[in-house]
Design an enzyme around this catalytic site. Structure first.
Site, short mmCIF file in Angstrom:
data_model
loop_
_atom_site.label_atom_id
_atom_site.label_comp_id
_atom_site.label_asym_id
_atom_site.label_seq_id
_atom_site.Cartn_x
_atom_site.Cartn_y
_atom_site.Cartn_z
N THR A 136 0.81 -1.37 -0.02
CA THR A 136 0.08 0.03 -0.05
C THR A 136 0.89 1.20 0.07
OG1 THR A 136 -1.57 1.30 1.30
CG2 THR A 136 -0.36 -0.23 2.56
N ASP A 137 0.35 2.25 -0.45
CA ASP A 137 1.15 3.61 -0.46
C ASP A 137 0.84 4.36 1.00
OD1 ASP A 137 -1.83 4.36 -0.34
OD2 ASP A 137 -1.64 5.86 -1.77
N GLU A 138 0.23 3.57 1.88
CA GLU A 138 0.25 4.41 3.25
C GLU A 138 1.61 4.14 4.08
OE1 GLU A 138 -3.22 3.38 5.68
OE2 GLU A 138 -4.53 3.23 3.94
N TYR A 163 -1.97 -0.54 11.12
CA TYR A 163 -1.85 -1.42 9.83
C TYR A 163 -0.85 -0.99 8.72
CZ TYR A 163 -3.19 -1.71 4.79
OH TYR A 163 -3.31 -2.19 3.25
N LYS A 167 2.10 -3.38 7.12
CA LYS A 167 2.36 -3.62 5.85
C LYS A 167 4.06 -2.92 5.72
CE LYS A 167 0.09 -4.66 3.04
NZ LYS A 167 -0.13 -6.13 2.33
#
Ligand code: NAD
Ligand code: TDX
Length: 361
Positions: A136-138, A163, A167
């Site tokens: 993810t870009d998060e 989260y 990741k």
């Protein structure tokens, strides 16, 4: 014939990816879908391909090393596409531990099993084997709300939620296997996906579901946080292109220049529902902008995500294809036509989750 091991294929993106791959390759590939079927995994998402001879579902938890070893022992796997994860930020804020277990430990198990199955006695890897880690870009944290800065592959990691930290941990494990063992892998970091089969805890399906039943539409904080929305089929295509055409050991960001503030999305959903629903549909009377309710903000809420997809465009030729206006209409129509799916996934445990998550906001 290439054999794929897809993890988390019963979830939102995984099931759309499996559909995409069979549309694209038909009988030229074989897919094994390993999924633990948590609350987010739903075999109804794959009902139309259940009977295919070149598709197998295996109920397996990615943290269960013997179960994953068995899949590798019984099948000559050529590609791993690793989606399985706990994926919802709000849940990670309430209970981080399962995120560490599945996302970090589970990824370590996947890496260990693929490495053991693919490694030659001299430490090199069998020709043509590839592992793709879906992320993810998060992991890059939050961008300023200025519209001029973007996430790039070399943006430093700065995760904020449990989260995104889990990741980030999984991404770094994959990177360590590439750096240490020359393990044949890629990492993709993708922006917010939307489309059919998304579990209604996430912004877009949650708002559609609540609006149809006349429930308040809970907008966090000032509603002006920005996400960069990507239609899920475009993501599926990007994953396949990275795995087949990308350079091994590279990270590619997938997303692109479709930034929207949350409140714009909520208003668009209401307007589209009103335009799409026929006047005699009983759900239409429930839908109204009056349902919009500002609630307490998400803890640690990232302000803005935005990807500059320059690398994937330049090296591989991938670009997002679905304009947002078209993608959101297709998505809303899918939810309108799949009331039974929505009713099934929102019954039982979802009701309890919703009450716990939203009662004190
Ligand atoms: P999802 O929550 O819809 O699906 C996750 C799937 O993984 C489910 O089928 C679930 O049953 C399965 N799963 C969970 N724990 C498991 C375990 N221990 N063993 C085996 N299977 C398990 O998630 P999604 O939105 O489809 O996301 C898929 C992947 O893409 C995730 O890795 C996520 O981090 C990443 N991603 C998602 C988005 C997005 O916008 N949804 C964006 C970028 C990246
Ligand atoms: O009820 C809500 N109200 C609201 O205002 C919900 C569920 C969300 N929001 C806001 C929070 C975010 O700013 O909407 C935005 C989107 O929220 P989510 O749908 O929860 O997505 P996000 O937190 O951005 O994370 C998603 O994109 C990246 C996926 O869930 C992740 O798995 C993915 O990695």
């Amino acid at each position: 014939m290439r054999t794929y091991l897809v993890t988390g294929g019963a979830g939102f993106i995984g099931s759309n990816y499996i559909h995409y791959m069979f549309r694209k390759y038909g009988d030229e590939i074989r897919i094994i879908n390993a999924d633990a079927l948590t609350y987010a995994g739903n075999l109804e998402n794959l009902r139309d391909i259940e009977g295919r001879e070149n598709y197998t579902f295996i109920k397996a938890d990615i943290t269960d090393q013997p179960a994953i070893e068995k899949i590798f022992a019984e099948n000559d796997i050529d590609r791993v596409v690793h989606f399985a994860a706990e994926s919802h930020v709000d849940r990670s804020i309430k209970d981080p531990s399962v995120f560490v277990r599945t996302n970090v430990l589970g990824t370590a198990v996947m890496l260990n099993c693929a490495k053991a199955a693919w490694e030659n006695p001299d430490g090199s890897f069998k020709e043509g084997k590839k592992f793709l880690h879906v992320s993810t870009d998060e992991v890059y944290g939050s961008l300023p709300d200025d519209g001029t800065s973007f996430f790039r592959e070399d943006t430093p990691y700065d995760p904020h939620s449990p989260y995104s930290a889990s990741k980030a941990g999984s991404d770094l494990l994959v990177k360590s296997y590439m750096d240490t063992y020359h393990f044949p892998a890629n990492i993709t970091n993708t922006s917010n996906n939307y489309g059919p089969f998304q579990f209604p805890e996430k912004l877009i399906p949650l708002m559609i579901n609540n609006a149809l039943s006349g429930k308040p539409l809970p907008v966090y904080g000032d509603g002006r946080n920005i996400r960069d929305w990507l239609y899920v089929d475009d993501h599926a295509k990007g994953i396949d292109m990275v795995q087949e055409q990308g350079r091994l050991f590279q990270t590619y960001n997938i997303g692109g220049h479709n930034e929207k503030r949350n409140i714009e999305i909520v208003e668009l959903i209401i307007d589209t529902l009103l335009a799409e629903l026929p006047d005699d549909d009983p759900r239409k009377k429930n839908v109204s902008r009056d349902l919009i309710t500002y609630v307490g903000d998400r803890k640690g809420h990232d302000r803005r995500y935005a990807i500059a997809p320059d690398k994937i465009r330049a090296e591989i030729g991938w670009e997002p294809e679905t304009p947002f206006a078209e993608g959101i209409k297709k998505t809303i129509r899918w939810y309108l036509n799949n009331e039974e799916w929505l009713a099934n996934v929102t019954s039982g445990n979802y009701q309890k989750y919703y009450e716990d998550m939203y009662s004190n906001r």
